[in-house]
Design a protein around this motif. Structure first.
Motif, PDB file in Angstrom:
ATOM      1  N   LEU A   1       4.736  15.089  -2.060  1.00 16.55           N
ATOM      2  CA  LEU A   1       5.676  15.497  -0.481  1.00 16.55           C
ATOM      3  C   LEU A   1       6.522  16.687  -0.397  1.00 16.55           C
ATOM      4  N   SER A   2       7.024  16.573  -1.632  1.00 20.19           N
ATOM      5  CA  SER A   2       7.807  18.392  -1.596  1.00 20.19           C
ATOM      6  C   SER A   2       7.090  19.071  -1.628  1.00 20.19           C
ATOM      7  N   ASP A   3       6.033  19.042  -2.125  1.00 16.75           N
ATOM      8  CA  ASP A   3       5.007  20.496  -2.195  1.00 16.75           C
ATOM      9  C   ASP A   3       4.384  20.919  -1.493  1.00 16.75           C
ATOM     10  N   TRP A   4       4.293  19.453  -0.686  1.00 19.88           N
ATOM     11  CA  TRP A   4       3.809  20.037   1.108  1.00 19.88           C
ATOM     12  C   TRP A   4       4.757  20.348   2.156  1.00 19.88           C
ATOM     13  N   ILE A   5       6.017  20.333   1.986  1.00 15.84           N
ATOM     14  CA  ILE A   5       7.447  19.905   2.591  1.00 15.84           C
ATOM     15  C   ILE A   5       7.678  21.286   2.617  1.00 15.84           C
ATOM     16  N   PHE A   6       7.809  21.906   0.715  1.00 14.48           N
ATOM     17  CA  PHE A   6       8.960  23.543   0.761  1.00 14.48           C
ATOM     18  C   PHE A   6       8.448  24.489   0.693  1.00 14.48           C
ATOM     19  N   ASN A   7       6.625  24.032   0.236  1.00 13.35           N
ATOM     20  CA  ASN A   7       5.448  24.814   0.353  1.00 13.35           C
ATOM     21  C   ASN A   7       6.317  26.489   1.276  1.00 13.35           C
ATOM     22  N   GLN A   8       5.961  27.885   0.200  1.00 13.72           N
ATOM     23  CA  GLN A   8       5.829  28.666   1.019  1.00 13.72           C
ATOM     24  C   GLN A   8       5.248  30.114   0.432  1.00 13.72           C
ATOM     25  N   TYR A   9       4.100  29.070  -1.097  1.00 12.66           N
ATOM     26  CA  TYR A   9       3.208  30.657  -0.957  1.00 12.66           C
ATOM     27  C   TYR A   9       1.761  30.327  -0.590  1.00 12.66           C
TER      28      TYR A   9
ATOM     29  N   THR B   1      11.632  13.445  -1.487  1.00  7.08           N
ATOM     30  CA  THR B   1       9.826  13.685  -1.178  1.00  7.08           C
ATOM     31  C   THR B   1       8.908  13.712  -2.222  1.00  7.08           C
ATOM     32  N   SER B   2      10.308  14.602  -3.690  1.00  3.50           N
ATOM     33  CA  SER B   2       9.422  14.773  -4.670  1.00  3.50           C
ATOM     34  C   SER B   2       9.323  13.839  -5.127  1.00  3.50           C
ATOM     35  N   ASN B   3       9.489  11.841  -4.380  1.00  3.71           N
ATOM     36  CA  ASN B   3       9.434  10.429  -5.037  1.00  3.71           C
ATOM     37  C   ASN B   3       8.297  10.270  -3.889  1.00  3.71           C
ATOM     38  N   VAL B   4       7.765  10.812  -3.296  1.00  5.11           N
ATOM     39  CA  VAL B   4       6.690  10.519  -3.070  1.00  5.11           C
ATOM     40  C   VAL B   4       5.654  10.998  -2.446  1.00  5.11           C
TER      41      VAL B   4
ATOM     42  N   ALA C   1       0.923   8.536   2.256  1.00  7.02           N
ATOM     43  CA  ALA C   1       2.293   8.299   1.495  1.00  7.02           C
ATOM     44  C   ALA C   1       2.760   7.288   0.698  1.00  7.02           C
ATOM     45  N   LYS C   2       3.340   6.985  -0.411  1.00  9.40           N
ATOM     46  CA  LYS C   2       2.716   6.807  -1.817  1.00  9.40           C
ATOM     47  C   LYS C   2       3.946   6.520  -2.550  1.00  9.40           C
ATOM     48  N   ILE C   3       5.244   5.404  -2.236  1.00 11.51           N
ATOM     49  CA  ILE C   3       6.963   5.333  -2.527  1.00 11.51           C
ATOM     50  C   ILE C   3       6.536   5.498  -4.343  1.00 11.51           C
ATOM     51  N   THR C   4       7.162   6.018  -5.040  1.00  8.99           N
ATOM     52  CA  THR C   4       6.832   6.298  -6.750  1.00  8.99           C
ATOM     53  C   THR C   4       8.514   6.433  -6.998  1.00  8.99           C
ATOM     54  N   ASN C   5       8.557   6.330  -8.678  1.00  7.87           N
ATOM     55  CA  ASN C   5       9.563   6.207  -9.478  1.00  7.87           C
ATOM     56  C   ASN C   5      11.225   5.818  -9.076  1.00  7.87           C
ATOM     57  N   PHE C   6      10.633   4.304  -9.171  1.00  6.40           N
ATOM     58  CA  PHE C   6      11.858   2.938  -9.707  1.00  6.40           C
ATOM     59  C   PHE C   6      12.326   2.518 -10.958  1.00  6.40           C
ATOM     60  N   ALA C   7      12.884   3.681 -10.962  1.00  5.05           N
ATOM     61  CA  ALA C   7      13.570   3.920 -12.388  1.00  5.05           C
ATOM     62  C   ALA C   7      14.828   3.550 -11.806  1.00  5.05           C
ATOM     63  N   LEU C   8      15.564   3.816 -10.334  1.00  9.98           N
ATOM     64  CA  LEU C   8      16.754   3.852 -10.428  1.00  9.98           C
ATOM     65  C   LEU C   8      16.937   2.584  -9.882  1.00  9.98           C
ATOM     66  N   ALA C   9      15.700   1.998  -9.053  1.00 10.27           N
ATOM     67  CA  ALA C   9      16.184   1.025  -8.419  1.00 10.27           C
ATOM     68  C   ALA C   9      16.734   0.186  -9.024  1.00 10.27           C
TER      69      ALA C   9
ATOM     70  N   SER D   1       0.710  -1.337  -0.110  1.00  9.36           N
ATOM     71  CA  SER D   1      -0.140  -0.108  -0.180  1.00  9.36           C
ATOM     72  C   SER D   1       0.878   1.234   0.566  1.00  9.36           C
ATOM     73  N   ASN D   2       2.034   0.759  -0.060  1.00  7.47           N
ATOM     74  CA  ASN D   2       3.318   2.329   0.318  1.00  7.47           C
ATOM     75  C   ASN D   2       4.228   2.381  -0.624  1.00  7.47           C
ATOM     76  N   LEU D   3       3.484   1.927  -2.024  1.00 13.37           N
ATOM     77  CA  LEU D   3       4.464   1.814  -2.916  1.00 13.37           C
ATOM     78  C   LEU D   3       3.388   1.888  -3.938  1.00 13.37           C
ATOM     79  N   ILE D   4       3.470   3.398  -4.711  1.00 14.32           N
ATOM     80  CA  ILE D   4       2.924   3.598  -6.655  1.00 14.32           C
ATOM     81  C   ILE D   4       1.991   2.212  -6.918  1.00 14.32           C
ATOM     82  N   ARG D   5       0.869   1.714  -7.487  1.00 13.07           N
ATOM     83  CA  ARG D   5       0.703   0.678  -7.886  1.00 13.07           C
ATOM     84  C   ARG D   5       1.139   0.760  -9.771  1.00 13.07           C
ATOM     85  N   LEU D   6       1.559   0.644 -10.224  1.00  9.28           N
ATOM     86  CA  LEU D   6       1.161   0.274 -11.518  1.00  9.28           C
ATOM     87  C   LEU D   6       0.039  -0.119 -12.509  1.00  9.28           C
ATOM     88  N   SER D   7      -0.642   0.144 -13.243  1.00 10.80           N
ATOM     89  CA  SER D   7      -1.826  -0.172 -13.778  1.00 10.80           C
ATOM     90  C   SER D   7      -2.248  -0.799 -15.275  1.00 10.80           C
TER      91      SER D   7
END
Length: 153
Positions: A83-91, A131-134, A142-150, A56-62
């Protein structure tokens, strides 16, 4: 496998109004939202890994679509974005994570990474964790994504 026409229809022909970020578009497939990512290069290892995991915490490829030498990967949709949009949001003062959400996200991420290392055979290392890959779903799970380098260990 998806047909390219299905993805065009789902995204209103990859309309700018459905653009999320980078090469990712939001679409509606069979009444459900999906994230559709155009990927260049060899994605066979990422597809193989995502086809062999179920957590459930890894993005599902359909599914995937190959069209004119491009690969389109169709993932579950994470309504609250990166997640990065939420953590580093200033605006945007509306993008605030409560401590309850922060603790749950940290637990989700740790559980997802532990699954990759302890319960996949062979074990895998993400190698591009940031954080941009969560991604956060509609319940801020949370869903971990972007497994291109895994890579397997």
């Amino acid at each position: 496998m998806y047909k390219f026409g299905e993805l065009q229809s789902a995204t209103d022909n990859f309309s700018p109004s459905n653009h999320i970020k980078g090469s990712v578009y939001r679409g509606v497939i069979n009444g459900d939202f999906a994230a559709i990512k155009k990927v260049h290069g060899d994605v066979s290892k990422e597809i193989q890994l995502l086809n062999n995991v179920n957590h459930s915490n890894l993005i599902r490829l359909s599914g995937v679509c190959i069209n004119d030498g491009n690969c389109y990967m169709v993932y579950e949709y994470a309504a609250n974005g990166a997640l990065s949009d939420w953590i580093f949001n200033q605006y945007d003062s509306r993008k605030f994570l409560s401590w309850k959400h922060r603790i749950q996200i940290a637990l989700d991420v740790a559980t997802g990474l532990n699954y990759l290392l302890s319960f996949t055979n062979p074990p895998h290392i993400h190698k591009d964790f940031k954080t941009s890959n969560v991604l956060l779903d509609s319940d801020f799970r949370a869903k971990i994504t972007n497994f291109a380098l895994a890579r397997s260990t």
